[in-house]
Write an enzyme that holds these catalytic residues in place. Sequence first.
Site, short mmCIF file in Angstrom:
data_model
loop_
_atom_site.label_atom_id
_atom_site.label_comp_id
_atom_site.label_asym_id
_atom_site.label_seq_id
_atom_site.Cartn_x
_atom_site.Cartn_y
_atom_site.Cartn_z
N GLU A 299 0.82 -1.21 0.00
CA GLU A 299 0.00 0.00 0.00
C GLU A 299 0.86 1.26 0.00
O GLU A 299 0.52 2.25 -0.66
CB GLU A 299 -0.95 0.00 1.21
CG GLU A 299 -2.05 -1.04 1.13
CD GLU A 299 -2.98 -0.84 -0.05
OE1 GLU A 299 -3.07 0.29 -0.58
OE2 GLU A 299 -3.64 -1.82 -0.46
N TYR B 226 -6.37 6.28 4.48
CA TYR B 226 -6.53 5.26 3.44
C TYR B 226 -5.70 4.02 3.75
O TYR B 226 -6.21 2.89 3.71
CB TYR B 226 -6.15 5.79 2.06
CG TYR B 226 -5.99 4.66 1.07
CD1 TYR B 226 -7.10 4.02 0.55
CD2 TYR B 226 -4.73 4.15 0.76
CE1 TYR B 226 -6.97 2.93 -0.29
CE2 TYR B 226 -4.59 3.07 -0.09
CZ TYR B 226 -5.71 2.45 -0.61
OH TYR B 226 -5.58 1.36 -1.43
N ASP C 63 -9.59 4.59 -2.63
CA ASP C 63 -8.52 5.12 -3.45
C ASP C 63 -9.14 5.70 -4.73
O ASP C 63 -10.37 5.84 -4.83
CB ASP C 63 -7.47 4.05 -3.77
CG ASP C 63 -8.03 2.92 -4.63
OD1 ASP C 63 -9.24 2.91 -4.94
OD2 ASP C 63 -7.23 2.03 -5.01
#
Length: 348
Positions: free
Chosen positions: A45, A128, A146
């Site tokens: 990520e 996020y 996202d």
Amino acid sequence: MRDAARAEDLLDWYDRHARTLPWRVAPAARRAGVRPDPYRVWLSEIMLQQTTVPAVKPYFEAFTTRWPDVAALAAAEDGDVMAAWAGLGYYARARNLLKCARVVATEHGGRFPETFEGLRTLPGVGPYTAGAIAAIAHDLPAVVVDGNVERVMARLFDEHTPLPQAKPRLTELAAALTPAHRPGDYAQGVMDLGATICTPRNPACGLCPWRRACAAWEAGTAAELPKKSPKKRKPTRLGIAYLARRVDGAWLLERRPDKGLLGGMLGWPGSDWGDAPEDAPPIRAEWKTLPGEARHTFTHFHLRLTVRTALVPMDRAPLRGDFVEAEVFSPGDLPTVMRKAFDLARGA
């Protein structure tokens, strides 16, 4: 029930069409009891922020081969990690990567926190990333939004408010759809849907599991969503890069300060970047200005570097930076803009 039915439709689609990614546990393996490794989820990520999947794959595989767990990464030398990151861009991510690994190793016993709130306390982990780790690694019903998810939500609900103003509304819509059942697979399913079906251009609506529930498909507006506010024109900055080579083949390099653009990265000594850069050679030499420029675009501006080269004797001491022996120097360890300057000099 409508939201629950949508989630089940997506999970059914994901079970059949999930992308094979080196950091992912496939749906069948997940059902068989294989749990995702939070370290691999976190690393992927961080790497994927503002970077594409094809670009990230070789970096992820190289990192996890060299540093297979968070303890190994925490023990790594800063320079080694920054060199391995070179080319991925957004170098603050690499600095935060090391900070986070060391916090997890020293303050959390080598285990990533298992709550959204705990994950948010880690360096470089925003809402996020915390949501992605919580959902994918720990199977918590965290909201993961996202760019792919924003596009899917804007079309699914025919939301015409332009980005970035629409972000809170799209997050709210995504939260309403997030199920308690298999939230990690659901989060990855929405991302896959945006990456492979609900694409920015020419979405394959005929293959979409949410087609009949999609308000934009019904209205014929899918191709124009999500709307975006006009981008500001990027300014152009100028700079000078000095490439000095010693007669024995060593190159003069310096490590940039930890804070700021390209922070902590090894590169060529240079001037400030602005409208009228001042000449600031790092060593006394007869400098030759090369034809052409090394050009690079950062998030907020374009950069045009004048490249100057010089050959210096063994006994000449630099004003800043250090010579790196030819057998140790690797252009691949340089950030992209510095590699462009090197390529210009090598081709001269």
